[in-house]
Design a protein around this motif. Structure first.
Motif, PDB file in Angstrom:
ATOM      1  N   GLY A  80      31.895  15.274  -7.552  1.00  0.00           N
ATOM      2  CA  GLY A  80      32.092  14.680  -8.612  1.00  0.00           C
ATOM      3  C   GLY A  80      33.346  15.387  -9.140  1.00  0.00           C
ATOM      4  N   LEU A  81      33.860  13.935  -9.838  1.00  0.00           N
ATOM      5  CA  LEU A  81      35.071  14.934 -10.801  1.00  0.00           C
ATOM      6  C   LEU A  81      33.883  14.831 -12.039  1.00  0.00           C
ATOM      7  CD1 LEU A  81      37.306  15.530 -12.292  1.00  0.00           C
ATOM      8  CD2 LEU A  81      38.133  12.994 -11.754  1.00  0.00           C
ATOM      9  N   VAL A  82      34.072  15.912 -13.239  1.00  0.00           N
ATOM     10  CA  VAL A  82      33.448  15.707 -14.423  1.00  0.00           C
ATOM     11  C   VAL A  82      34.278  14.635 -15.431  1.00  0.00           C
ATOM     12  CG1 VAL A  82      32.985  17.077 -16.363  1.00  0.00           C
ATOM     13  CG2 VAL A  82      31.798  17.728 -14.025  1.00  0.00           C
ATOM     14  N   ASN A  83      33.872  14.000 -16.510  1.00  0.00           N
ATOM     15  CA  ASN A  83      34.882  13.007 -16.866  1.00  0.00           C
ATOM     16  C   ASN A  83      34.094  12.407 -17.572  1.00  0.00           C
ATOM     17  OD1 ASN A  83      36.894  11.382 -17.857  1.00  0.00           O
ATOM     18  ND2 ASN A  83      37.583  10.941 -16.009  1.00  0.00           N
ATOM     19  N   VAL A  84      34.070  11.921 -19.153  1.00  0.00           N
ATOM     20  CA  VAL A  84      33.753  10.905 -20.290  1.00  0.00           C
ATOM     21  C   VAL A  84      32.725   9.827 -20.114  1.00  0.00           C
ATOM     22  CG1 VAL A  84      34.927  12.906 -21.746  1.00  0.00           C
ATOM     23  CG2 VAL A  84      35.579  10.615 -21.015  1.00  0.00           C
ATOM     24  N   GLY A  85      33.342   9.577 -18.755  1.00  0.00           N
ATOM     25  CA  GLY A  85      32.037   8.275 -18.308  1.00  0.00           C
ATOM     26  C   GLY A  85      32.270   7.934 -16.963  1.00  0.00           C
ATOM     27  N   THR A  86      31.828   6.910 -16.106  1.00  0.00           N
ATOM     28  CA  THR A  86      31.726   7.382 -14.686  1.00  0.00           C
ATOM     29  C   THR A  86      33.147   6.219 -14.431  1.00  0.00           C
ATOM     30  OG1 THR A  86      29.969   5.450 -15.118  1.00  0.00           O
ATOM     31  CG2 THR A  86      29.351   7.999 -14.746  1.00  0.00           C
ATOM     32  N   GLU A  87      33.021   5.247 -15.494  1.00  0.00           N
ATOM     33  CA  GLU A  87      33.881   4.267 -14.562  1.00  0.00           C
ATOM     34  C   GLU A  87      35.552   5.333 -14.238  1.00  0.00           C
ATOM     35  OE1 GLU A  87      33.017   4.362 -18.045  1.00  0.00           O
ATOM     36  OE2 GLU A  87      31.662   2.770 -18.351  1.00  0.00           O
ATOM     37  N   MET A 147      37.611  14.342   1.519  1.00  0.00           N
ATOM     38  CA  MET A 147      36.032  15.167   1.618  1.00  0.00           C
ATOM     39  C   MET A 147      35.487  13.593   0.767  1.00  0.00           C
ATOM     40  SD  MET A 147      37.030  16.324  -1.708  1.00  0.00           S
ATOM     41  CE  MET A 147      38.742  15.747  -3.535  1.00  0.00           C
ATOM     42  N   ASN A 148      33.915  13.582   0.752  1.00  0.00           N
ATOM     43  CA  ASN A 148      32.862  13.049   0.887  1.00  0.00           C
ATOM     44  C   ASN A 148      33.269  12.546  -1.265  1.00  0.00           C
ATOM     45  OD1 ASN A 148      30.885  10.629  -0.125  1.00  0.00           O
ATOM     46  ND2 ASN A 148      29.062  12.410   0.237  1.00  0.00           N
ATOM     47  N   PHE A 149      34.087  11.700  -1.971  1.00  0.00           N
ATOM     48  CA  PHE A 149      33.774  12.199  -3.100  1.00  0.00           C
ATOM     49  C   PHE A 149      33.534  10.287  -3.636  1.00  0.00           C
ATOM     50  CE2 PHE A 149      37.031  10.302  -6.897  1.00  0.00           C
ATOM     51  CZ  PHE A 149      36.792  11.511  -7.424  1.00  0.00           C
ATOM     52  N   ILE A 150      32.532  10.870  -4.246  1.00  0.00           N
ATOM     53  CA  ILE A 150      31.518   9.850  -5.104  1.00  0.00           C
ATOM     54  C   ILE A 150      32.260   9.359  -6.034  1.00  0.00           C
ATOM     55  CG2 ILE A 150      29.723  10.800  -4.471  1.00  0.00           C
ATOM     56  CD1 ILE A 150      29.009  12.007  -6.872  1.00  0.00           C
ATOM     57  N   GLY A 151      33.490  10.133  -6.676  1.00  0.00           N
ATOM     58  CA  GLY A 151      33.750   9.515  -8.266  1.00  0.00           C
ATOM     59  C   GLY A 151      34.018  10.313  -9.267  1.00  0.00           C
ATOM     60  N   ASN A 152      34.059   9.750 -10.360  1.00  0.00           N
ATOM     61  CA  ASN A 152      33.521  10.056 -12.278  1.00  0.00           C
ATOM     62  C   ASN A 152      31.948  10.446 -12.381  1.00  0.00           C
ATOM     63  OD1 ASN A 152      36.514  10.300 -12.735  1.00  0.00           O
ATOM     64  ND2 ASN A 152      36.394   8.322 -13.273  1.00  0.00           N
ATOM     65  N   ILE A 153      31.835  11.682 -13.049  1.00  0.00           N
ATOM     66  CA  ILE A 153      30.059  12.372 -13.063  1.00  0.00           C
ATOM     67  C   ILE A 153      30.237  12.612 -13.986  1.00  0.00           C
ATOM     68  CG2 ILE A 153      29.413  12.158 -11.152  1.00  0.00           C
ATOM     69  CD1 ILE A 153      29.661  15.697 -11.434  1.00  0.00           C
ATOM     70  N   GLU A 154      28.524  12.019 -15.079  1.00  0.00           N
ATOM     71  CA  GLU A 154      28.801  12.534 -16.740  1.00  0.00           C
ATOM     72  C   GLU A 154      28.325  13.739 -16.893  1.00  0.00           C
ATOM     73  OE1 GLU A 154      29.192   9.672 -19.761  1.00  0.00           O
ATOM     74  OE2 GLU A 154      27.745   8.564 -18.219  1.00  0.00           O
TER      75      GLU A 154
END
Lengths: 335, 335
Positions: free
Chosen positions: A175-182, A202-209
């Protein structure tokens, strides 16, 4: 398998280092090459009845401390135990390297003496941190403050390979640490990284908070070194605060003290489950050889664990796996 | 004193908003102007026996939700309760504004309808968070992701004024969140901010590490909105994790359950001391009028607290203090 160990890295060096080496030889049957002032190392071993079976020394009289500029490793401190170790590692005198010394100096030595894997522009310090029911890898914990989208993508790929090969996690969720999951959240860096990571192997699941990290939302949490360092240190700081609050709760009044007696075992389990030093040291990923940064306050057991980690890192060919992943990404981009 | 309240902001709106308004009128004797669909507001008040003494309505039928683009506030959602409130605030129909709605939309409305204080280029969302024995202000918690050294300097000055005037802290200690405490740490942004903050009108204590924030090292912790948002959310996430771990510890086995009974009061105190919603809402600092963002999940008491905060913000002339500080800094720079 031969592991190079910095004899003078860490708050409790060289005693804790040598005791850790002794434990590692007994438990894992590895050969060790310890760098540092040979006379002091031999004297410490003798005075503390430490067996030197399978442990060799390489004389390097200097020490680089926390107060030194990290770059001093390449200049005025080039005779120190850590610089010697990096040069031995580069020259092939050992398969992997463990140090409890200054993180900054380790990053410098890895980048400028051992050098990076082809295609990887920045190294990342990976730290495994407990979650509610397991652990996650934070990548990067502070090796590279200014990152580009490609840097974060490589961090994710390397963290994924580590969690898979060393921690036995199947298809690690990155997951990429971000300010929102969108998908569109964050600044330029995160937006650029998001699209690049979607197409990387890789198994990228998107943005994570950050809110969801302790609950175990991802196996690898990717962040630039500045943000990652803040995450690591805030986790430590809040952990201390909560431990202190809980301790105070149990120390106060008869009810508290009685409860403390009844719950002793659970309190200990709780503390242990929150102690990230249990997972060993922090691997520096992206360089040509396995490098493990042990915690500065490591005790003999922690050094032993870091040596095991270094052995696994070398034995399971992580460097080769990372090289292959970088190549795969490059080929996909050229198609 | 008249406070404008967004009748449809927050998960529990409009009921919790109206109940909070009723409490605030009784306790603080303020006049309130609530925006939103007048028919629904009146019906909700009637069905729940909420007194409308000193509460007036301003009809605005639309609602901007969490799923809407924040900029929709200025376009397709310009008829919503929040947009109406910002326009009333700008026009002088009230002294301050409280909303439990979308943070993104509040930031947009504050910046583009109310506008910023002269000399302040970016607004910051300030959140008060508990420490081991008090609280600190995190500034910015996510309003401005991409910051410049000047932005961080202004955040520090504004946070300092807020902690002094509203939280009664004498000479608030302002720290810059960084990866180390040495003066030269961090990337370009932090290094630039460090020297600018040293010369700004506030009690700047230098760089602070995230590890030391929960121990109360500073009264104002300054960070760019990305880092600040990560700090806020990780604090929430780790708080939940620790609470859950403690709960599990007490729920398991006879010893745990007995202890839970003996320590009930302390467990409640502990939870309360960790609940940052106790401190009310988050002020948006840097805009021409007082704006308070209430937590999305606010209950009536939280709305009442946010209204008190808005009143204090207006009464104690924070905007004037910030204008004076910006002018002082400008003059010093010209000397």
């Amino acid at each position: 398998m031969k592991i190079i160990v910095d004899g003078f890295g860490g708050d409790n060096a060289p005693l804790a280092v040598l005791q850790g080496c002794e434990l590692a030889v007994k438990e894992y049957g590895v050969d060790l090459l310890v760098t540092g002032d040979e006379e002091i190392l031999k004297k410490t071993a003798r005075e503390n009845n430490i067996s030197l079976d399978r442990i060799a020394f390489y004389h390097a009289p200097g020490v680089i401390g926390m107060e030194d500029e990290p770059t001093a490793l390449l200049k005025e401190k080039s005779d120190c135990s850590m610089a010697a170790a990096f040069n031995l590692l580069k020259g092939g005198a050992g398969d992997a390297f463990v140090s409890g010394g200054s993180t900054g100096a380790i990053v410098i030595g890895a980048n400028f003496i051992v050098k990076r894997i082809k295609g990887i522009k920045r190294a990342g310090l990976a730290t495994v941190i407990p979650t509610i029911n397991g652990c996650y890898m934070l990548m990067d914990a502070g090796a590279t403050l200014d990152c580009k989208p490609e840097t974060l993508t490589h961090f994710g790929m390397m963290g994924s390979i580590y969690m898979n090969k060393i921690m036995d996690v199947r298809e690690p969720r990155v997951g990429l640490v971000n300010v929102g999951t969108e998908d569109t959240k964050g600044g330029e860096l995160q937006q650029g990284a998001f699209s690049m990571m979607q197409n990387a192997p890789m198994n990228f699941i998107g943005n994570i908070e950050a809110r969801d990290i302790p609950a175990g939302v991802a196996d690898v949490a990717v962040a630039d070194g500045f943000t990652g360092n803040v995450i690591l240190k805030l986790t430590e700081g809040l952990g201390s605060m909560f431990s202190k609050k809980i301790k105070d709760m149990f120390m106060e009044g008869l009810g508290g003290k009685l409860s403390a007696v009844m719950m002793m075992g659970k309190i200990k389990d709780f503390k242990k489950s929150m102690d990230y030093t249990e997972y060993g040291g922090a691997p520096l990923l992206g360089v040509m050889k396995p490098v493990i940064k042990a915690h500065g306050s490591s005790n003999p057991k922690a050094f032993k664990n870091a040596i095991r980690q270094a052995r696994d890192f070398a034995e399971r060919n992580l460097i080769g796996e990372i090289e292959a992943a970088v190549q795969q990404m490059k080929n996909a981009g050229e198609e």
